[in-house]
Design an enzyme around this catalytic site. Sequence first.
Site, PDB file in Angstrom:
ATOM      1  N   GLU A 135       5.481  79.375  15.434  1.00 12.25           N
ATOM      2  CA  GLU A 135       6.815  78.815  15.223  1.00 12.25           C
ATOM      3  C   GLU A 135       6.744  77.343  14.837  1.00 12.25           C
ATOM      4  OE1 GLU A 135       9.451  80.463  15.020  1.00 12.25           O
ATOM      5  OE2 GLU A 135       9.163  82.333  16.137  1.00 12.25           O
ATOM      6  N   ASP A 282       5.194  91.263   9.687  1.00  6.37           N
ATOM      7  CA  ASP A 282       5.995  90.975   8.495  1.00  6.37           C
ATOM      8  C   ASP A 282       5.450  89.889   7.574  1.00  6.37           C
ATOM      9  OD1 ASP A 282       6.493  89.150  10.505  1.00  6.37           O
ATOM     10  OD2 ASP A 282       8.667  89.311  10.443  1.00  6.37           O
ATOM     11  N   GLU A 376      19.283  94.029  16.243  1.00  3.94           N
ATOM     12  CA  GLU A 376      17.881  93.627  16.326  1.00  3.94           C
ATOM     13  C   GLU A 376      16.957  94.811  16.115  1.00  3.94           C
ATOM     14  OE1 GLU A 376      15.716  89.883  17.301  1.00  3.94           O
ATOM     15  OE2 GLU A 376      17.138  90.764  15.906  1.00  3.94           O
ATOM     16  N   GLU A 394      17.136  87.260   7.105  1.00  3.98           N
ATOM     17  CA  GLU A 394      16.287  88.063   6.205  1.00  3.98           C
ATOM     18  C   GLU A 394      17.095  88.944   5.253  1.00  3.98           C
ATOM     19  OE1 GLU A 394      13.779  86.565   9.387  1.00  3.98           O
ATOM     20  OE2 GLU A 394      15.690  87.663   9.424  1.00  3.98           O
TER      21      GLU A 394
END
Length: 908
Positions: A135, A282, A376, A394
């Site tokens: 992150e 991803d 989610e 996204e």
Amino acid sequence: MWTVLWFRPATMSTLLFPLLLLLSTLCRLGQSMSREEKLKLRNQVVEMFDHAYSNYMDHAYPADELMPLTCRGRVRGLEPSRGDVDDALGMFSLTLIDTLDTLVLLNKTTEFEAAVRRVLKDVRLDNDIVVSVFETNIRVLGGLLGGHSMAVMLKDAGHYMQWYQDELLHMAKDLGLRLLPAFNTSSGLPYPRVNLKHGIRGPESRTGTETDTCTACAGTIILEFAALSRFTGDPVFEVQARRALNFLWEKRQRNSNLVGTTINIHSGEWVRRDSGVGAGIDSYYEYLLKAYILLGDDLFLQRFNIHYASIMKYISQPPLLLDVHIHKPLLPARTWMDSLLAFFPGLQVLKGDIRPAIETHEMLYQVTKKHNFLPEAFTTDFRVHWAQHPLRPEFAESTYFLYKATKDPYYLEVGRTVLDNLNRFARVPCGFAAMKDVRTGSHEDRMDSFFLAEMFKYLFLLFAEEEELPFNVEDYIFTTEAHLLPLSLSTAPRAPSPPANTTVQAASLPHLSASVKSLWSEEELDDSNFDWTCPNTRLLFPDPAFPRNLRDPIRSAVDKSCPRPAIHREPGMGRPPLRAQDFMANNPDHLELLRRMGVSLIHLKDGRVQLVQHATQAVSAVAAEDGMRFMQEMMELSSQQQKEQLPPRAVQIVSHPFFGRVVLTAGPAQFGTDLSKSITGVRGFVTVAEPYSGCVVLSNAAFVQGRIALLQRGQCMFAEKARHIMKAGAIGGIVIDDNEGSSSDTAPLFQMAGDGRNTDDVTLPLLFLFYKEGNILLEALKEYREVEVLLSDKARDRASIFKGKPLPGILLESSGDVQENDQTSPASSATLDRSHVSTVELDESAPELAPDNEEVTPEEDVGPAFKRNPEPEEEPAVEKDSSSKSVEAMMADWQEDLEAFQQMEDEL
């Protein structure tokens, strides 16, 4: 496979978006959105950004994130821990850094310059705090590098940032050096966390004991670290990122060419062997392709292509993307999908594989329309699996890339839906709040930094014209956090070459044409021999309706239609389309309209009806559009009706010979008198309305006046029935189901909804009885002619029912409600089916009062159904009803049903 042409890596600075621009020759479907409308939506995006950004700066800065419900900043350690989510917070004004390049893109140059000065003045990176390497890399390091790129661009333009001397880049290198200790492993895979002040080793670091990391965590480093190396000239960052990527590649499952979700950073063993394109993996795939685009190293392209082929072979089940086991890729690993995979259609656009991108995006759009946001996680039948939605960007990202590729105005409408839902459901006075549950619309006190970093970038780019942008976005690539890195970095000094045997030969790319392979082998290459990477659009889209034809079946699969441009009907096209609020399931004309629209109706056993739409079965394209609109209206109407789940109501027969012992479970209405607010309920004698449907003015209004009308379900809306009996002077109404065999013990609680219009004019109570319960009431009316009932929110005891009135003598027996006079008298019988009736507990302390001028004894003739017959030989010779029971048996049944009724109340 598509026909592909490749190009020399040195020409990367104009690579990414010409790929998309070539696809803009596709036919535009539907009505184009006017420039004025796009401008309006673009300005709306800016206003929404201002709302979020100003509230962060006013109420949260210098905290990492805004808590929009309580209008304060989230400071790690001062708020209750949220677990791993808090690892993104490092007391470094996360949201401000993450938003820097967004300010420039949205033409807020003055605000950008002020924000950079704030970062340089206030932000410290040497905090004694443990943060997520992943992150911190994508949000903070990426944010600093994106801000540096924008600052350099503005400075070179000669108007702003003339004072800038690479200060953000210096901060970025400082942060990069603080992240480097995490890569000190034998494998090269980084630890998942690092202490910004003390690194990994030693007790002061409070980290370094972890053994596992996710694939995306280790594989989403290369863009930021390589950019940092090429900006600064220090190769160490790019070397470490490449080492981690190389190790992941070596550990792929060689038969399936897939990677798992979690890996041991020391041994390289897969801890979780499920493989997909969502959470945990991803951005690993994303960074392989984008590393090729940014850095010009065909090694990354080769690896991506091999992975992509396996994804499309095993994981992709258009429009679904389902996780599989890496060792048994034909075996599904789960039956649900997570929202992070929504980025994948956008990546497929960059790859040039547009068809599956359209299909998966459409599936995601339908799920979005079904729940307002992407849950989610959601199941393969598109139901909610995990109900949260932290305002993830996204889906907006993929929408932008698909619009950029196709110029189909359909995707502008998708973007409008995203905007509208954010404003309708997530906007709060102090910003935008994440959804705690998309089903209920409840909020979470959370606004992640990526909302400002990504969401508003993609939405602004979707609606903005090219001339409205402050710079050419085609000169940049978006990181996974949507930070902008210049493609010119492909020509900057690079890190040392990878180990031997990693150079990609032309022969290893079998899908290249022979002419391209021969060009590749030449030492001196002419740039004019290379073209952009893109599919052959004439083969991809054989007719103008092709993208729409891909989307339509997916709409039906998700059982949710999309907003379409208004249809202009030619004269003579027939009647206007059927509206959901007017639909009646037993109206032959309505059923015929449904058939023409491709909508079929299925009667369920519990009395409900199910509507299914198949656009291909409609009589015309116009009828299919009407059907989609009808289904959308019907679902919105149903959703509106189900927002408030009301508890069951009670119909209690209080007249002789029941005296309150018989209680029928009833469904409430979402309009009319609210019985839960009535102390006494509504009490009256019942009568059958004529006509029984109650859909026209009643012919027996004189008999209905002052009574409770009995009505049959069907032929018109419930509110219409209520209005007709009100006009006749009724004090209440009971609607009885017309579906033979329906019962409250086999069907869910039924609530009667309004007619889509204002129902404030309905001021009487209306309750619903299923067929078997309703038949009990009708049978009682048939036997006794005068039947009095109490409509209430729950069953009442005798003291309440007969308060202020003489209590019937039949209830005065202290030993029970009904006593046998002698053992030789026959048991009382009843023709009513008691399995659908409940009773109330009798209050044995009730005062012993007798009716005025009347003495009631147990031997009194109480009618055929409950008659004590001392002369059985005179009874007509008829076969006894199989449901006949002794009074004691009936009372036992009633008591059981009462308990069930009370349990249902408790559950609701």
